[in-house]
Write a protein that holds these residues in place. Structure first.
Motif, PDB file in Angstrom:
ATOM      1  N   ALA A  30       0.794  -1.240   0.180  1.00 19.67           N
ATOM      2  CA  ALA A  30       0.123  -0.066   0.230  1.00 19.67           C
ATOM      3  C   ALA A  30       0.820   1.321  -0.086  1.00 19.67           C
ATOM      4  N   GLU A  31       2.093   1.319   0.708  1.00 21.02           N
ATOM      5  CA  GLU A  31       2.960   2.490   0.712  1.00 21.02           C
ATOM      6  C   GLU A  31       3.521   2.814  -0.650  1.00 21.02           C
ATOM      7  N   THR A  32       3.920   1.737  -1.445  1.00 19.78           N
ATOM      8  CA  THR A  32       4.373   1.851  -2.651  1.00 19.78           C
ATOM      9  C   THR A  32       3.431   2.468  -3.556  1.00 19.78           C
ATOM     10  N   LEU A  33       2.126   1.808  -3.759  1.00 21.55           N
ATOM     11  CA  LEU A  33       1.034   2.365  -4.535  1.00 21.55           C
ATOM     12  C   LEU A  33       0.779   3.775  -4.081  1.00 21.55           C
ATOM     13  N   ALA A  34       0.748   4.196  -2.888  1.00 22.37           N
ATOM     14  CA  ALA A  34       0.244   5.541  -2.456  1.00 22.37           C
ATOM     15  C   ALA A  34       1.710   6.543  -2.971  1.00 22.37           C
ATOM     16  N   THR A  35       2.838   6.219  -3.025  1.00 23.77           N
ATOM     17  CA  THR A  35       4.026   6.720  -3.484  1.00 23.77           C
ATOM     18  C   THR A  35       3.839   6.759  -5.139  1.00 23.77           C
ATOM     19  N   LEU A  36       3.283   5.611  -5.650  1.00 19.13           N
ATOM     20  CA  LEU A  36       3.283   5.854  -7.219  1.00 19.13           C
ATOM     21  C   LEU A  36       2.045   6.793  -7.560  1.00 19.13           C
ATOM     22  N   TYR A  37       0.874   6.698  -6.850  1.00 19.87           N
ATOM     23  CA  TYR A  37      -0.124   7.158  -7.241  1.00 19.87           C
ATOM     24  C   TYR A  37      -0.861   7.834  -6.100  1.00 19.87           C
ATOM     25  N   ARG A  38      -0.973   9.109  -6.181  1.00 18.22           N
ATOM     26  CA  ARG A  38      -1.619   9.923  -4.752  1.00 18.22           C
ATOM     27  C   ARG A  38      -2.997   9.435  -4.500  1.00 18.22           C
ATOM     28  N   ASN A  39      -3.720   8.959  -5.378  1.00 19.38           N
ATOM     29  CA  ASN A  39      -4.953   8.670  -5.135  1.00 19.38           C
ATOM     30  C   ASN A  39      -5.482   7.919  -6.354  1.00 19.38           C
ATOM     31  N   HIS A  40      -6.818   7.195  -5.937  1.00 20.45           N
ATOM     32  CA  HIS A  40      -7.362   6.506  -6.962  1.00 20.45           C
ATOM     33  C   HIS A  40      -7.438   7.132  -8.385  1.00 20.45           C
ATOM     34  N   GLY A  41      -7.899   8.449  -8.363  1.00 21.06           N
ATOM     35  CA  GLY A  41      -8.154   9.278  -9.625  1.00 21.06           C
ATOM     36  C   GLY A  41      -6.884   9.404 -10.464  1.00 21.06           C
ATOM     37  N   ARG A  42      -5.941   9.490  -9.751  1.00 21.73           N
ATOM     38  CA  ARG A  42      -4.542   9.619 -10.294  1.00 21.73           C
ATOM     39  C   ARG A  42      -4.053   8.468 -11.246  1.00 21.73           C
ATOM     40  N   TYR A  43      -4.336   7.280 -10.429  1.00 21.41           N
ATOM     41  CA  TYR A  43      -4.074   5.747 -10.946  1.00 21.41           C
ATOM     42  C   TYR A  43      -4.686   5.711 -12.130  1.00 21.41           C
ATOM     43  N   VAL A  44      -6.159   5.861 -12.056  1.00 20.86           N
ATOM     44  CA  VAL A  44      -7.135   5.724 -13.426  1.00 20.86           C
ATOM     45  C   VAL A  44      -6.533   6.529 -14.386  1.00 20.86           C
ATOM     46  N   SER A  45      -6.373   7.842 -13.989  1.00 17.38           N
ATOM     47  CA  SER A  45      -5.958   8.851 -15.202  1.00 17.38           C
ATOM     48  C   SER A  45      -4.771   8.338 -15.741  1.00 17.38           C
ATOM     49  N   ASP A  46      -3.562   8.009 -14.942  1.00 16.93           N
ATOM     50  CA  ASP A  46      -2.389   7.437 -15.608  1.00 16.93           C
ATOM     51  C   ASP A  46      -2.776   6.307 -16.370  1.00 16.93           C
ATOM     52  N   PHE A  47      -3.637   5.248 -15.907  1.00 12.01           N
ATOM     53  CA  PHE A  47      -3.845   4.244 -16.819  1.00 12.01           C
ATOM     54  C   PHE A  47      -4.661   4.431 -18.110  1.00 12.01           C
ATOM     55  N   VAL A  48      -5.463   5.284 -17.894  1.00  7.07           N
ATOM     56  CA  VAL A  48      -6.046   5.757 -19.324  1.00  7.07           C
ATOM     57  C   VAL A  48      -5.190   6.268 -20.645  1.00  7.07           C
ATOM     58  N   ALA A  49      -4.309   7.176 -19.886  1.00  7.65           N
ATOM     59  CA  ALA A  49      -3.438   7.726 -20.783  1.00  7.65           C
ATOM     60  C   ALA A  49      -2.480   6.555 -21.418  1.00  7.65           C
ATOM     61  N   ALA A  50      -1.865   5.705 -20.479  1.00  4.66           N
ATOM     62  CA  ALA A  50      -1.185   4.556 -21.081  1.00  4.66           C
ATOM     63  C   ALA A  50      -2.091   3.624 -21.954  1.00  4.66           C
ATOM     64  N   THR A  51      -3.158   3.428 -21.727  1.00  7.21           N
ATOM     65  CA  THR A  51      -3.979   2.510 -22.463  1.00  7.21           C
ATOM     66  C   THR A  51      -4.342   3.341 -23.933  1.00  7.21           C
ATOM     67  N   ARG A  52      -4.326   4.543 -23.877  1.00  5.78           N
ATOM     68  CA  ARG A  52      -4.709   5.378 -25.228  1.00  5.78           C
ATOM     69  C   ARG A  52      -3.139   5.038 -25.940  1.00  5.78           C
ATOM     70  N   ASP A  53      -2.081   5.250 -25.436  1.00  2.64           N
ATOM     71  CA  ASP A  53      -0.800   5.141 -25.932  1.00  2.64           C
ATOM     72  C   ASP A  53      -0.916   3.813 -26.666  1.00  2.64           C
ATOM     73  N   ALA A  54      -1.237   2.753 -26.082  1.00  3.16           N
ATOM     74  CA  ALA A  54      -1.224   1.204 -26.273  1.00  3.16           C
ATOM     75  C   ALA A  54      -2.064   1.058 -27.553  1.00  3.16           C
ATOM     76  N   GLU A  55      -3.277   1.668 -27.521  1.00  2.00           N
ATOM     77  CA  GLU A  55      -4.148   1.539 -28.683  1.00  2.00           C
ATOM     78  C   GLU A  55      -3.782   2.155 -29.857  1.00  2.00           C
ATOM     79  N   ASN A  56      -2.965   3.476 -29.652  1.00  2.00           N
ATOM     80  CA  ASN A  56      -2.562   4.298 -30.872  1.00  2.00           C
ATOM     81  C   ASN A  56      -1.266   3.482 -31.444  1.00  2.00           C
ATOM     82  N   ALA A  57      -0.711   2.864 -30.662  1.00  2.00           N
ATOM     83  CA  ALA A  57       0.641   2.228 -30.934  1.00  2.00           C
ATOM     84  C   ALA A  57       0.047   0.788 -31.824  1.00  2.00           C
TER      85      ALA A  57
END
Length: 185
Positions: free
Chosen positions: A137-164
């Motif tokens: 949980a500590e590592t996750l909190a360091t990587l992603y401030r909150n759930h919204g940030r995690y989802v936002s980062d995931f959506v951006a990575a997903t769009r990159d993967a789809e575009n690739a």
């Protein structure tokens, strides 16, 4: 399998999925149903780490769609970098979190919640299933401030993967849905 690598040509594309396993959690679910149906036995897992759950099948779906379109006269499938290796003997290069560098990096690896590996424990079935060691949980909190940030980062990575070209839209949407429901801070 490093010696089996082949360069891309006019008629061939070689894709490697970083962090994937020969048989992952998705395969296990399918095999469990088939083993019970066809053999009357239950698939027993005796692994000491969680089974690799990277959705490798999403890349397989995209690869099949690309090959089909290419065979019908469409553009060739994308050339994608292999997994990064170095040293003697050759070994996979890894990021600070222990995940493979290079190759096709699914959103789950670009925005990780675990360390993923293609080789599990010495038990034969576990070796095929790879591993996924969840971050604390500590590592996750360091990587992603909150759930919204995690989802936002995931959506951006997903769009990159789809575009690739290595993720189909419907699989991208399924991944985003799973990330939205994930228990990440």
């Amino acid at each position: 399998y490093f010696p089996a690598r082949q360069p891309d040509t006019d008629l061939f594309r070689y894709w490697e999925v970083a962090g994937s396993a020969h048989q992952n959690a998705y395969d296990n679910d399918i095999l469990a149903v088939q083993f019970l149906r066809d053999l009357g036995v239950t698939l027993v897992e005796n692994c000491d780490n969680p089974v690799n759950d990277l959705p490798f099948h999403f890349v397989a779906n995209a690869a099949l769609a690309k090959v089909d379109a290419w065979a019908r006269g469409g553009p060739p499938a994308a050339s994608l970098p292999p997994i990064a290796v170095s040293g003697m003997p050759l070994a996979i290069e890894r990021d600070a979190l222990g995940n493979a560098l290079g190759g096709i990096r699914l959103p789950q690896l670009e925005v990780p919640v675990a360390q993923y590996g293609g080789i599990g424990t010495p038990l034969l079935t576990c070796r095929l299933q790879g591993l996924a060691i969840p971050f604390s949980a500590e590592t996750l909190a360091t990587l992603y401030r909150n759930h919204g940030r995690y989802v936002s980062d995931f959506v951006a990575a997903t769009r990159d993967a789809e575009n690739a070209g290595f993720l189909l839209h419907e699989d991208a949407q399924a991944g985003i849905g799973a990330a939205s429901d994930a228990a990440v801070p």
